[in-house]
Design a protein around this motif. Structure first.
Motif, short mmCIF file in Angstrom:
data_model
loop_
_atom_site.label_atom_id
_atom_site.label_comp_id
_atom_site.label_asym_id
_atom_site.label_seq_id
_atom_site.Cartn_x
_atom_site.Cartn_y
_atom_site.Cartn_z
N ASN A 160 0.84 -1.18 0.00
CA ASN A 160 0.00 0.00 0.00
C ASN A 160 0.89 1.24 0.00
O ASN A 160 2.10 1.13 -0.18
CB ASN A 160 -0.95 -0.02 1.21
N ASN A 203 1.98 3.13 2.38
CA ASN A 203 3.03 3.10 3.40
C ASN A 203 4.19 2.19 3.01
O ASN A 203 5.32 2.39 3.46
CB ASN A 203 2.47 2.65 4.75
N ASP A 204 3.93 1.19 2.18
CA ASP A 204 4.97 0.25 1.78
C ASP A 204 5.94 0.84 0.76
O ASP A 204 6.83 0.15 0.29
CB ASP A 204 4.35 -1.04 1.22
N LEU A 249 6.69 -1.34 10.16
CA LEU A 249 5.25 -1.13 9.99
C LEU A 249 4.51 -2.28 10.66
O LEU A 249 4.91 -3.44 10.54
CB LEU A 249 4.87 -1.10 8.51
N THR A 250 3.43 -1.97 11.36
CA THR A 250 2.66 -3.03 12.01
C THR A 250 1.62 -3.64 11.08
O THR A 250 1.12 -4.72 11.34
CB THR A 250 1.95 -2.50 13.27
N ASP A 251 1.32 -2.95 9.97
CA ASP A 251 0.36 -3.46 9.00
C ASP A 251 0.95 -3.26 7.61
O ASP A 251 0.75 -2.22 6.99
CB ASP A 251 -0.97 -2.73 9.13
N SER A 252 1.70 -4.26 7.14
CA SER A 252 2.40 -4.13 5.86
C SER A 252 2.10 -5.31 4.96
O SER A 252 2.34 -6.47 5.33
CB SER A 252 3.91 -4.05 6.12
N ASP A 253 1.60 -5.01 3.77
CA ASP A 253 1.36 -6.07 2.78
C ASP A 253 2.68 -6.68 2.30
O ASP A 253 2.73 -7.86 1.97
CB ASP A 253 0.57 -5.52 1.60
N ASN A 307 3.70 -9.18 4.85
CA ASN A 307 2.83 -10.36 4.70
C ASN A 307 3.28 -11.22 3.52
O ASN A 307 3.24 -12.45 3.59
CB ASN A 307 1.38 -9.93 4.53
#
Length: 151
Positions: A27, A29-30, A76-80, A83
């Motif tokens: 996303n 942020n990535d 990042l705590t929420d990173s595609d 993942n």
């Protein structure tokens, strides 16, 4: 207005204004990393000794090689992207991707773009946790890739 490239009028681009895009993964942020290293290409060589010529050896180019690409950023705590890495490490599901690394100008437009092909995660590490320091947790992602092109 065109930039003045005559003697003394050229200023090299800065190395801190860049963006990294994982094509099809991630996303907004990535795209934010604090450093990128490993955009290097070199030739393996093979030495050839010519009979009667003792002053030197001929060195012939064999194939190109590309070192691992290393990306660093604040965790990042929420990173595609992470993942995508975890799928490779945990499930052994390797889905190579293309990555575009863009050096940007003052208007946030690409000056140069390095297109990295068939990248896959080789290593993911997180910096040490230390209660005596006031530092950001940094994650490092090392990627293997086939080759890159420059636009």
């Amino acid at each position: 207005m065109a930039a003045d490239t005559s003697a003394g009028g050229y200023y090299p681009p800065v190395g801190f204004h860049f963006k990294v895009e994982f094509i099809g993964v991630g996303n907004d942020n990535d795209t934010r990393f604090q450093s990128v290293s490993g955009l290097t290409v070199e030739y393996d060589t093979e030495s050839f000794k010519e009979g009667g010529e003792n002053r030197y050896e001929h060195k012939l180019p064999v194939r190109t090689k590309y070192p691992d690409l290393s990306l660093k950023r604040g965790m990042l705590t929420d990173s595609d992207v992470i993942n995508w890495c975890i799928k490779a490490f945990r499930d052994r599901q390797f889905d190579p991707v293309q990555i575009s690394i863009m050096l940007l100008n003052e208007q946030h437009q690409p000056l140069k773009t390095w297109n990295v092909f068939n990248a896959w995660p080789k290593k993911w590490s997180v910096s040490d946790f230390n209660a005596q320091e006031n530092t950001v947790v940094v994650e490092t992602l090392d990627l293997c890739y086939s080759y890159f092109t420059v636009q």
